[in-house]
Motif scaffolding. Structure first.
Motif, mmCIF file in Angstrom:
data_model
loop_
_atom_site.group_PDB
_atom_site.id
_atom_site.type_symbol
_atom_site.label_atom_id
_atom_site.label_comp_id
_atom_site.label_asym_id
_atom_site.label_seq_id
_atom_site.Cartn_x
_atom_site.Cartn_y
_atom_site.Cartn_z
ATOM 1 N N LEU A 161 -5.975 6.418 1.819
ATOM 2 C CA LEU A 161 -5.245 6.139 0.583
ATOM 3 C C LEU A 161 -6.045 6.449 -0.678
ATOM 4 O O LEU A 161 -5.480 6.408 -1.770
ATOM 5 N N GLU A 194 -4.578 8.611 -3.475
ATOM 6 C CA GLU A 194 -3.201 8.336 -3.885
ATOM 7 C C GLU A 194 -3.207 7.372 -5.060
ATOM 8 O O GLU A 194 -4.201 6.688 -5.315
ATOM 9 N N PHE A 244 -1.260 4.122 -7.062
ATOM 10 C CA PHE A 244 -0.343 3.000 -6.895
ATOM 11 C C PHE A 244 -0.336 2.166 -8.170
ATOM 12 O O PHE A 244 -1.262 2.249 -8.980
ATOM 13 N N GLN A 261 0.827 3.028 6.056
ATOM 14 C CA GLN A 261 2.176 3.059 5.508
ATOM 15 C C GLN A 261 2.623 1.674 5.047
ATOM 16 O O GLN A 261 3.290 1.541 4.016
ATOM 17 N N ARG A 293 1.076 1.095 1.710
ATOM 18 C CA ARG A 293 1.808 1.862 0.696
ATOM 19 C C ARG A 293 3.081 1.145 0.264
ATOM 20 O O ARG A 293 3.371 1.000 -0.922
#
Length: 230
Positions: free
Chosen positions: A148, A151, A153, A221, A224
């Motif tokens: 992650l 990424e 968020f 996942q 996420r």
């Protein structure tokens, strides 16, 4: 004469072509070294990575426990392994340590790294594994941190490695959210769902990288989805 032209021209051609090849090689090496983390961008947990972490924890470091000096030495080594794996030279995180808890006159840290949130950075999702318990949970959380890392968020995702027995073994149970800062708000706590993970490092099921990969991908996942939920 043609032979004189060839004698002069061929060496010059070879020199220029060699120089060009070296320049291309240098340029490529410079491009590859701009950010060594690029090779890991958007890469899900790899079987080899999981296998390597499991091997180091179980075979290289050896069993971890609180009741023997050797077990506690191995636990210190596990903390060092976690720190080194997450560090800027490897996964690219700045490692934090705090919430030192005492056992037999020794202080034991809680270790964490942050994937800083973009729109809601003070809301903290704790993604944690106990370094005094199963190897599989530690391997999965390390792999998910790497997965992650590149990424974005809204909230901050904090990957935490703590001594579970000391959190539960105080005169009263110590909450993991004590690692939150003054202005930080607890969003959720996520722990990998590893069968037999609570049995301890020397007990329960023996895992390998291939078996852990689908669990690591599913947990990534889940993190996420939790980060994107309100």
């Amino acid at each position: 004469p043609a032979w004189k032209i060839a004698m002069v021209g061929v060496p010059i051609f070879l020199l220029l072509s060699t120089g060009w090849a070296l320049w291309i090689w240098w340029k490529k090496s410079q491009d590859d070294s701009v950010d060594p983390r690029l090779a890991l961008v958007s890469v899900a947990a790899e079987v080899e990575e999981l296998e390597d972490t499991l091997y180091k924890l179980s075979r290289v470091l050896g069993p971890r426990d609180w009741n023997s000096l050797e077990g506690r030495v191995n636990m210190r080594r596990a903390v060092a392994l976690i720190d080194g794996t997450l560090s800027p030279r490897n996964y690219g995180f700045a490692v934090e340590t705090g919430e030192y808890l005492e056992y037999a006159g020794e202080r034991w840290p809680t270790v964490w790294v942050d994937l800083a949130g973009v729109s809601d950075p003070t809301r903290i999702l704790l993604v944690n594994a106990a370094y005094d318990q199963g190897d599989a949970s530690v391997a999965v959380v390390l792999a998910v941190a790497r997965d992650l890392r590149d990424e974005e968020f809204g909230p901050t995702i904090r990957f935490v490695f703590h001594p579970a027995q000391l959190y539960l073994g105080q005169s009263r149970e110590k909450p993991l959210i004590d690692i939150l800062g003054e202005k930080e708000v607890h969003g959720a706590t996520l722990v990998p769902e590893i069968p037999d993970a609570s049995s301890g490092p020397a007990e329960g099921r023996t895992w390998n990288g291939a078996q852990l990969k689908p669990l690591a991908d599913a947990f990534a996942q889940r993190v996420r989805e939790s980060a994107r939920a309100r």
